[in-house]
Scaffold this motif. Structure first.
Motif, PDB file in Angstrom:
ATOM      1  N   PRO A   1      11.139 -21.992  32.290  1.00  0.00           N
ATOM      2  CA  PRO A   1      11.568 -20.917  32.680  1.00  0.00           C
ATOM      3  C   PRO A   1      10.524 -20.080  33.370  1.00  0.00           C
ATOM      4  O   PRO A   1      10.845 -19.063  34.087  1.00  0.00           O
ATOM      5  CB  PRO A   1      12.143 -20.358  31.629  1.00  0.00           C
TER       6      PRO A   1
ATOM      7  N   GLY B   1      24.139 -20.103  37.595  1.00  0.00           N
ATOM      8  CA  GLY B   1      22.837 -19.455  37.337  1.00  0.00           C
ATOM      9  C   GLY B   1      22.642 -18.239  38.175  1.00  0.00           C
ATOM     10  O   GLY B   1      21.727 -17.286  37.955  1.00  0.00           O
ATOM     11  N   GLU B   2      23.665 -17.851  38.783  1.00  0.00           N
ATOM     12  CA  GLU B   2      23.920 -16.915  39.695  1.00  0.00           C
ATOM     13  C   GLU B   2      24.844 -15.420  39.046  1.00  0.00           C
ATOM     14  O   GLU B   2      25.629 -14.897  39.520  1.00  0.00           O
ATOM     15  CB  GLU B   2      24.371 -16.775  41.120  1.00  0.00           C
TER      16      GLU B   2
ATOM     17  N   GLU C   1      22.864 -15.529  32.673  1.00  0.00           N
ATOM     18  CA  GLU C   1      21.964 -16.559  32.960  1.00  0.00           C
ATOM     19  C   GLU C   1      20.658 -16.435  33.469  1.00  0.00           C
ATOM     20  O   GLU C   1      19.535 -16.979  33.003  1.00  0.00           O
ATOM     21  CB  GLU C   1      22.835 -17.633  33.613  1.00  0.00           C
ATOM     22  N   SER C   2      20.680 -15.421  34.378  1.00  0.00           N
ATOM     23  CA  SER C   2      19.507 -15.221  35.245  1.00  0.00           C
ATOM     24  C   SER C   2      18.663 -14.376  34.263  1.00  0.00           C
ATOM     25  O   SER C   2      17.342 -14.256  34.554  1.00  0.00           O
ATOM     26  CB  SER C   2      19.822 -14.429  36.393  1.00  0.00           C
TER      27      SER C   2
ATOM     28  N   ASN D   1      23.352 -22.444  41.596  1.00  0.00           N
ATOM     29  CA  ASN D   1      21.962 -22.865  40.768  1.00  0.00           C
ATOM     30  C   ASN D   1      20.838 -23.057  41.391  1.00  0.00           C
ATOM     31  O   ASN D   1      20.092 -24.109  41.469  1.00  0.00           O
ATOM     32  CB  ASN D   1      22.384 -24.197  39.657  1.00  0.00           C
TER      33      ASN D   1
ATOM     34  N   ASN E   1      26.776 -28.293  39.466  1.00  0.00           N
ATOM     35  CA  ASN E   1      26.289 -27.840  37.841  1.00  0.00           C
ATOM     36  C   ASN E   1      26.204 -29.333  37.215  1.00  0.00           C
ATOM     37  O   ASN E   1      26.691 -29.585  36.022  1.00  0.00           O
ATOM     38  CB  ASN E   1      27.346 -26.951  37.387  1.00  0.00           C
TER      39      ASN E   1
ATOM     40  N   TYR F   1      17.359 -17.058  31.560  1.00  0.00           N
ATOM     41  CA  TYR F   1      16.470 -18.481  32.133  1.00  0.00           C
ATOM     42  C   TYR F   1      15.659 -18.416  33.475  1.00  0.00           C
ATOM     43  O   TYR F   1      15.722 -18.967  34.302  1.00  0.00           O
ATOM     44  CB  TYR F   1      17.464 -19.407  32.211  1.00  0.00           C
TER      45      TYR F   1
ATOM     46  N   ASN G   1      22.374 -28.864  42.194  1.00  0.00           N
ATOM     47  CA  ASN G   1      21.653 -27.897  41.606  1.00  0.00           C
ATOM     48  C   ASN G   1      20.102 -28.111  42.103  1.00  0.00           C
ATOM     49  O   ASN G   1      19.853 -29.232  42.694  1.00  0.00           O
ATOM     50  CB  ASN G   1      21.362 -28.310  40.244  1.00  0.00           C
TER      51      ASN G   1
ATOM     52  N   LEU H   1      18.033 -21.133  38.683  1.00  0.00           N
ATOM     53  CA  LEU H   1      17.859 -21.272  37.210  1.00  0.00           C
ATOM     54  C   LEU H   1      17.184 -22.346  36.927  1.00  0.00           C
ATOM     55  O   LEU H   1      17.435 -23.592  37.375  1.00  0.00           O
ATOM     56  CB  LEU H   1      19.513 -21.423  36.746  1.00  0.00           C
ATOM     57  N   ASN H   2      16.196 -22.329  35.796  1.00  0.00           N
ATOM     58  CA  ASN H   2      15.504 -23.519  35.332  1.00  0.00           C
ATOM     59  C   ASN H   2      15.210 -23.528  33.961  1.00  0.00           C
ATOM     60  O   ASN H   2      14.622 -22.810  33.392  1.00  0.00           O
ATOM     61  CB  ASN H   2      14.197 -23.565  35.967  1.00  0.00           C
ATOM     62  N   CYS H   3      16.292 -24.040  33.174  1.00  0.00           N
ATOM     63  CA  CYS H   3      16.175 -23.943  31.648  1.00  0.00           C
ATOM     64  C   CYS H   3      14.982 -24.770  31.212  1.00  0.00           C
ATOM     65  O   CYS H   3      14.682 -24.301  30.074  1.00  0.00           O
ATOM     66  CB  CYS H   3      17.559 -24.729  31.119  1.00  0.00           C
TER      67      CYS H   3
END
Length: 368
Positions: free
Chosen positions: A144, A173-174, A178-179, A136, A296, A182, A108, A139-141
């Motif tokens: 964001p 994330g791709e 998800e995108s 990923n 992941n 997040y 990640n 993606l940054n949960c």
């Protein structure tokens, strides 16, 4: 001499001079035209050879200026250039990559730009070193609203410049959902427009799903699948690919190992099957591979974690300092020519620009 003869001679001289001048003018015009045509052809040939390379180099330099703590974003044309040209290259390469050694494997990234620069510093610069990223990227949960697109853009620019030295798998994330939730959707909307996000999602549907290093180390974004019996199935994945709730590709992106399972179980929530050690051992034996490497993996103490007797390894390349203060390193997995491997720790890189902004905001709250 008679005046009529003189007049005739004078007239002929004028006509001759006129034609001489016209000839000279025509010659000069033709020469200039030929020079222009020749110059244009030369310039066009130079443009065909060097335009993409020089423009891409300019984009890389512009992105790298962010390492100085200055926020510099690409303009719309530059982003469109990256998306279009990286897509052409990624489409030409297989959905199941066959890779050689030596190679660095990264987990990640979470949109941490300075951390990505740290990875290239530790693992070696391109094209002297080879890289496989397991997904990923943006993606940054946890944050964001952080500026993260530049991390992906730098990878795409490097992909254009060093297409056979850097490879990008598709992670969870791709994906569109998800995108959308997040970070990337909101960041594209803030900096560019919704079309850029749609083009980005379209690009993701062409990313490869897996890689095989010297026929012995299988690299996947996240999980195994009960539907995946042999490696040749990975070659059969058709792109572009939109995920459904239950398919092989979804398990590759969302599945995860559990010490409490034997084979495959549905998840308690969400998508992607849980798999156990027996499933890993069975798959390794039937496909004659030595190790499964997955991404992941969030917040592993040393940046990597083995499953079983070094049958599977999870890699996380995001260093992290939780509120209680215990530092968690990220890691890069370095695979050597003889398929031996080691891990390079990645320590937390301080973003002084972000720290300065936080201090300013804190002070403004106090004095207000």
């Amino acid at each position: 001499r008679r005046s009529s003869d003189l007049d005739k001679e004078s007239k002929l001289t004028k006509i001759s001079s006129y034609f001489n001048l016209q000839h000279i003018f025509s010659y000069l015009t033709m020469t200039k035209t030929l020079k222009i045509i020749k110059t244009n052809k030369y310039l066009q040939s130079r443009l065909d050879i060097n335009f993409k390379e020089s423009y891409n180099d300019y984009i890389i330099e512009k992105l790298l200026s962010n390492k100085k703590g200055i926020k510099i974003f690409l303009n719309l044309n530059q982003v469109e250039y990256l998306l279009l040209n990286s897509k052409k290259i990624i489409k030409e390469q297989p959905v199941f990559l066959k890779l050689n050694t030596p190679i660095n494997i990264c987990g990640n990234l979470g949109g941490q730009f300075l951390n990505l620069l740290k990875i290239f510093e530790l693992g070696g610069s391109l094209p002297n070193s080879n890289y496989l990223f397991l997904g990923n990227y943006v993606l940054n949960c946890d944050y964001p609203d952080q500026d993260t697109l530049e991390t992906l853009f730098l990878l795409l620019a490097y992909k254009i410049k060093y297409k056979n030295n850097i490879f990008l798998l598709r992670g969870k994330g791709e994906t569109r959902n998800e995108s959308r939730i997040y970070g990337p959707y909101d960041e594209c909307k803030k900096k560019y427009n919704i079309k850029i996000w749609k083009d980005l999602v379209d690009l993701f549907t062409y990313f490869p799903f897996a890689g095989l290093i010297k026929n012995k180390i299988l690299c996947i974004p996240s999980g195994l699948s009960s539907q995946l019996k042999n490696l040749d199935q990975l070659n059969q994945i058709k792109r572009p690919y939109e995920l459904t709730d239950e398919d092989l590709e979804t398990d590759l992106l969302y599945g995860f190992p559990s010490p409490y399972s034997d084979y495959f179980e549905p998840p308690d929530k969400g998508i992607g099957h849980i798999f156990g050690l027996k499933a890993v051992l069975k798959f390794k034996k039937e496909n004659n591979i030595d190790l499964i490497c997955r991404g992941n993996a969030n917040f592993i103490d040393d940046g990597f974690e083995f499953f079983g007797n070094k049958d599977l390894v999870s890699i996380n390349s995001i260093p992290y300092i939780p509120e209680e203060g215990n530092k968690i390193n990220g890691a890069i997995m370095v695979v050597n020519n003889d398929l031996t491997y080691n891990f390079i720790p990645i320590e937390k890189t301080i973003n002084f620009s972000l720290l300065f902004n936080k201090i300013i905001n804190f002070l403004s709250l106090i004095f207000d």
